[in-house]
Design an enzyme around this catalytic site. Structure first.
Site, PDB file in Angstrom:
ATOM      1  N   ASN A 293       0.857  -1.189   0.000  1.00 35.53           N
ATOM      2  CA  ASN A 293       0.000   0.000   0.000  1.00 35.53           C
ATOM      3  C   ASN A 293       0.897   1.244   0.000  1.00 35.53           C
ATOM      4  O   ASN A 293       1.687   1.434   0.937  1.00 35.53           O
ATOM      5  CB  ASN A 293      -0.892  -0.040   1.251  1.00 35.53           C
ATOM      6  CG  ASN A 293      -1.834   1.138   1.324  1.00 35.53           C
ATOM      7  OD1 ASN A 293      -1.428   2.271   1.065  1.00 35.53           O
ATOM      8  ND2 ASN A 293      -3.072   0.908   1.690  1.00 35.53           N
TER       9      ASN A 293
ATOM     10  N   HIS B 253       1.018   6.238   1.644  1.00 29.48           N
ATOM     11  CA  HIS B 253       1.801   7.183   2.441  1.00 29.48           C
ATOM     12  C   HIS B 253       2.930   7.853   1.667  1.00 29.48           C
ATOM     13  O   HIS B 253       3.504   8.835   2.141  1.00 29.48           O
ATOM     14  CB  HIS B 253       2.256   6.536   3.744  1.00 29.48           C
ATOM     15  CG  HIS B 253       1.056   6.325   4.624  1.00 29.48           C
ATOM     16  ND1 HIS B 253       0.389   7.368   5.216  1.00 29.48           N
ATOM     17  CD2 HIS B 253       0.346   5.215   4.899  1.00 29.48           C
ATOM     18  CE1 HIS B 253      -0.668   6.901   5.850  1.00 29.48           C
ATOM     19  NE2 HIS B 253      -0.725   5.595   5.678  1.00 29.48           N
TER      20      HIS B 253
ATOM     21  N   HIS C  37      -5.690   3.643  -1.729  1.00 31.46           N
ATOM     22  CA  HIS C  37      -7.024   3.973  -1.207  1.00 31.46           C
ATOM     23  C   HIS C  37      -7.393   5.374  -1.679  1.00 31.46           C
ATOM     24  O   HIS C  37      -6.769   6.353  -1.258  1.00 31.46           O
ATOM     25  CB  HIS C  37      -6.971   3.899   0.332  1.00 31.46           C
ATOM     26  CG  HIS C  37      -8.289   4.123   0.991  1.00 31.46           C
ATOM     27  ND1 HIS C  37      -8.470   3.979   2.352  1.00 31.46           N
ATOM     28  CD2 HIS C  37      -9.504   4.468   0.499  1.00 31.46           C
ATOM     29  CE1 HIS C  37      -9.728   4.235   2.665  1.00 31.46           C
ATOM     30  NE2 HIS C  37     -10.380   4.555   1.551  1.00 31.46           N
TER      31      HIS C  37
ATOM     32  N   ARG D  34      -9.555   8.017  -1.114  1.00 28.85           N
ATOM     33  CA  ARG D  34     -10.519   8.446  -0.091  1.00 28.85           C
ATOM     34  C   ARG D  34     -11.364   9.592  -0.629  1.00 28.85           C
ATOM     35  O   ARG D  34     -10.916  10.375  -1.463  1.00 28.85           O
ATOM     36  CB  ARG D  34      -9.785   8.898   1.175  1.00 28.85           C
ATOM     37  CG  ARG D  34      -8.996   7.800   1.856  1.00 28.85           C
ATOM     38  CD  ARG D  34      -8.407   8.308   3.167  1.00 28.85           C
ATOM     39  NE  ARG D  34      -9.430   8.417   4.182  1.00 28.85           N
ATOM     40  CZ  ARG D  34      -9.590   7.552   5.187  1.00 28.85           C
ATOM     41  NH1 ARG D  34      -8.769   6.543   5.337  1.00 28.85           N
ATOM     42  NH2 ARG D  34     -10.565   7.710   6.058  1.00 28.85           N
TER      43      ARG D  34
ATOM     44  N   ARG E 103      -7.152  12.829   0.810  1.00 32.61           N
ATOM     45  CA  ARG E 103      -6.044  13.282   1.661  1.00 32.61           C
ATOM     46  C   ARG E 103      -4.684  12.776   1.181  1.00 32.61           C
ATOM     47  O   ARG E 103      -3.674  13.356   1.505  1.00 32.61           O
ATOM     48  CB  ARG E 103      -6.271  12.890   3.123  1.00 32.61           C
ATOM     49  CG  ARG E 103      -6.174  11.418   3.362  1.00 32.61           C
ATOM     50  CD  ARG E 103      -6.257  11.094   4.833  1.00 32.61           C
ATOM     51  NE  ARG E 103      -7.602  11.338   5.352  1.00 32.61           N
ATOM     52  CZ  ARG E 103      -8.057  10.790   6.472  1.00 32.61           C
ATOM     53  NH1 ARG E 103      -7.259  10.014   7.188  1.00 32.61           N
ATOM     54  NH2 ARG E 103      -9.268  11.005   6.889  1.00 32.61           N
TER      55      ARG E 103
ATOM     56  N   GLU F 257      -8.683   0.435  -2.924  1.00 32.57           N
ATOM     57  CA  GLU F 257      -9.558   0.476  -1.743  1.00 32.57           C
ATOM     58  C   GLU F 257     -10.477   1.687  -1.858  1.00 32.57           C
ATOM     59  O   GLU F 257     -10.037   2.772  -2.254  1.00 32.57           O
ATOM     60  CB  GLU F 257      -8.733   0.635  -0.465  1.00 32.57           C
ATOM     61  CG  GLU F 257      -7.819  -0.512  -0.170  1.00 32.57           C
ATOM     62  CD  GLU F 257      -6.938  -0.242   1.040  1.00 32.57           C
ATOM     63  OE1 GLU F 257      -6.160  -1.137   1.372  1.00 32.57           O
ATOM     64  OE2 GLU F 257      -7.021   0.864   1.616  1.00 32.57           O
TER      65      GLU F 257
ATOM     66  N   THR G 226      -8.221   3.811   8.356  1.00 34.19           N
ATOM     67  CA  THR G 226      -9.395   2.947   8.482  1.00 34.19           C
ATOM     68  C   THR G 226      -9.377   2.296   9.869  1.00 34.19           C
ATOM     69  O   THR G 226      -8.388   1.674  10.245  1.00 34.19           O
ATOM     70  CB  THR G 226      -9.367   1.862   7.381  1.00 34.19           C
ATOM     71  OG1 THR G 226      -8.958   2.474   6.169  1.00 34.19           O
ATOM     72  CG2 THR G 226     -10.726   1.236   7.206  1.00 34.19           C
TER      73      THR G 226
ATOM     74  N   GLU H 147     -10.904  -9.321   3.435  1.00 35.38           N
ATOM     75  CA  GLU H 147      -9.616  -8.908   4.000  1.00 35.38           C
ATOM     76  C   GLU H 147      -9.875  -8.667   5.477  1.00 35.38           C
ATOM     77  O   GLU H 147     -10.665  -7.793   5.854  1.00 35.38           O
ATOM     78  CB  GLU H 147      -9.080  -7.644   3.321  1.00 35.38           C
ATOM     79  CG  GLU H 147      -7.719  -7.255   3.911  1.00 35.38           C
ATOM     80  CD  GLU H 147      -7.033  -6.128   3.155  1.00 35.38           C
ATOM     81  OE1 GLU H 147      -7.062  -6.121   1.916  1.00 35.38           O
ATOM     82  OE2 GLU H 147      -6.464  -5.252   3.841  1.00 35.38           O
TER      83      GLU H 147
ATOM     84  N   HIS I  40      -3.702  -4.274   7.616  1.00 36.72           N
ATOM     85  CA  HIS I  40      -3.755  -3.109   8.495  1.00 36.72           C
ATOM     86  C   HIS I  40      -2.801  -3.204   9.678  1.00 36.72           C
ATOM     87  O   HIS I  40      -2.873  -4.141  10.469  1.00 36.72           O
ATOM     88  CB  HIS I  40      -5.162  -2.800   9.015  1.00 36.72           C
ATOM     89  CG  HIS I  40      -5.348  -1.319   9.144  1.00 36.72           C
ATOM     90  ND1 HIS I  40      -4.898  -0.613  10.210  1.00 36.72           N
ATOM     91  CD2 HIS I  40      -5.855  -0.423   8.276  1.00 36.72           C
ATOM     92  CE1 HIS I  40      -5.134   0.666  10.005  1.00 36.72           C
ATOM     93  NE2 HIS I  40      -5.716   0.811   8.848  1.00 36.72           N
TER      94      HIS I  40
HETATM   95  N1  PXP Z   1      -5.867  -2.852   4.085  1.00 40.18           N
HETATM   96  C1  PXP Z   1      -6.813  -1.894   4.186  1.00 40.18           C
HETATM   97  C2  PXP Z   1      -8.212  -2.260   3.843  1.00 40.18           C
HETATM   98  C3  PXP Z   1      -6.491  -0.579   4.564  1.00 40.18           C
HETATM   99  O1  PXP Z   1      -7.448   0.353   4.661  1.00 40.18           O
HETATM  100  C4  PXP Z   1      -5.143  -0.267   4.814  1.00 40.18           C
HETATM  101  C5  PXP Z   1      -4.758   1.154   5.132  1.00 40.18           C
HETATM  102  O2  PXP Z   1      -5.043   1.965   4.048  1.00 40.18           O
HETATM  103  C6  PXP Z   1      -4.194  -1.287   4.696  1.00 40.18           C
HETATM  104  C7  PXP Z   1      -4.583  -2.570   4.348  1.00 40.18           C
HETATM  105  C8  PXP Z   1      -2.742  -1.044   4.966  1.00 40.18           C
HETATM  106  O3  PXP Z   1      -2.600  -0.703   6.317  1.00 40.18           O
HETATM  107  P1  PXP Z   1      -1.220  -0.147   6.839  1.00 40.18           P
HETATM  108  O4  PXP Z   1      -0.905   1.063   6.049  1.00 40.18           O
HETATM  109  O5  PXP Z   1      -1.500   0.137   8.278  1.00 40.18           O
HETATM  110  O6  PXP Z   1      -0.209  -1.235   6.642  1.00 40.18           O
END
Ligand code: PXP
Length: 249
Positions: free
Chosen positions: A8, A11, A44, A46, A50, A74, A105, A158, A199
């Site tokens: 992901n 960031h 994601h 959003r 953001r 996402e 999330t 998930e 997550h």
């Molecule tokens: N899976 C989902 C559904 C999420 O919303 C997120 C965060 O955007 C992640 C995985 C990845 O989480 P993290 O960035 O905390 O590793």
């Protein structure tokens, strides 16, 4: 079979959005982690934009297609975002709950009677308009959510690992979380619905989950991007892939 790693890269966009200079490049981040062997890119989009922007979706898709791997988009159950998804045709969509005031999330999708039709309508709209798209539902590991996800014919669930990961980091007992994940898996293991996790995970907190050998895919972002400051995204990606290869399912 080795579990898949979805990276992901939200960031990277978070850092970029702090200023208006166009760096760090999301495309370069996707390219670097895929070159290191990641199996999928997750972003994601959003509603508050953001981090990921509308134009990022197409840009990242060009990279994932070059590598022949899926883009996992996402999104909340919003018509506006669903229309952008339709225009871009990602291979996977993960439906998540979304609140504007949250930092990230915070929990799984609400699949209670009150919200079920909204999820169902979003799934139908996406399936009808994106040929071949696969949909996963980001849910808590419970009997009710497994039952409802099966009824909705989701391609995958998930499992929300955020609270587990926090407990792990704080040195708390994680046994009850592992039991919950196993019980949820037992309810769906004979179906075609895939079992994913995501997550808050780190290179350390993912190990007890790998030991369970129940998760086919992990979507990990914040820790990978944070650790990349010190050792680079290719090195961090490779560490996860090496680790995963030690726990074949
Ligand atoms: N899976 C989902 C559904 C999420 O919303 C997120 C965060 O955007 C992640 C995985 C990845 O989480 P993290 O960035 O905390 O590793």
């Amino acid at each position: 079979m080795i579990s898949k790693l979805g990276v992901n890269i939200d960031h990277v966009a978070t850092l970029r959005q702090q200023r208006d200079e166009g760096y760090p490049s999301l495309v370069d981040a996707a390219d670097a982690t895929l070159r290191a062997g990641a199996n999928q890119i997750t972003i994601h989009l959003r509603e508050d934009r953001r981090h990921i922007q509308d134009t990022d979706v197409q840009a990242v898709l060009l990279v994932t297609r070059k590598f022949g791997v899926p883009l996992n988009l996402e999104m909340g159950c919003s018509r506006e975002i669903a229309e952008i998804a339709v225009a871009s045709s990602p291979e996977w969509i993960c439906l998540v709950p979304e609140k504007r005031e949250e930092k990230t999330t915070e929990g799984g999708l609400d699949l209670s009677d009150a919200n079920l039709s909204k999820v169902k309508e979003t799934m139908e709209y996406l399936k009808e308009n994106i040929p071949g798209v696969k949909i996963s539902l980001f849910v808590e590991a419970s009997e009710e959510t497994m039952k409802r996800s099966l009824e909705l014919k989701a391609d995958a669930v998930e499992i929300h690992t955020g609270q587990y990961a926090k407990a792990f980091l704080e040195g708390e007992d994680i046994a009850e979380y592992l039991e919950k994940f196993k019980s949820a898996y037992d309810l769906v293991k004979d179906s075609s619905m895939l079992f994913h996790a995501g997550h808050g995970l780190t290179l350390e907190s993912v190990v007890p989950l790998l030991e369970l050998k129940i998760f086919r895919e992990y979507n990990i972002g914040h820790w990978i991007i944070a650790q990349s400051i010190f050792e680079g995204i290719d090195s961090v990606t490779k560490k996860f892939l090496d680790l995963f290869s030690k726990y074949p399912m």
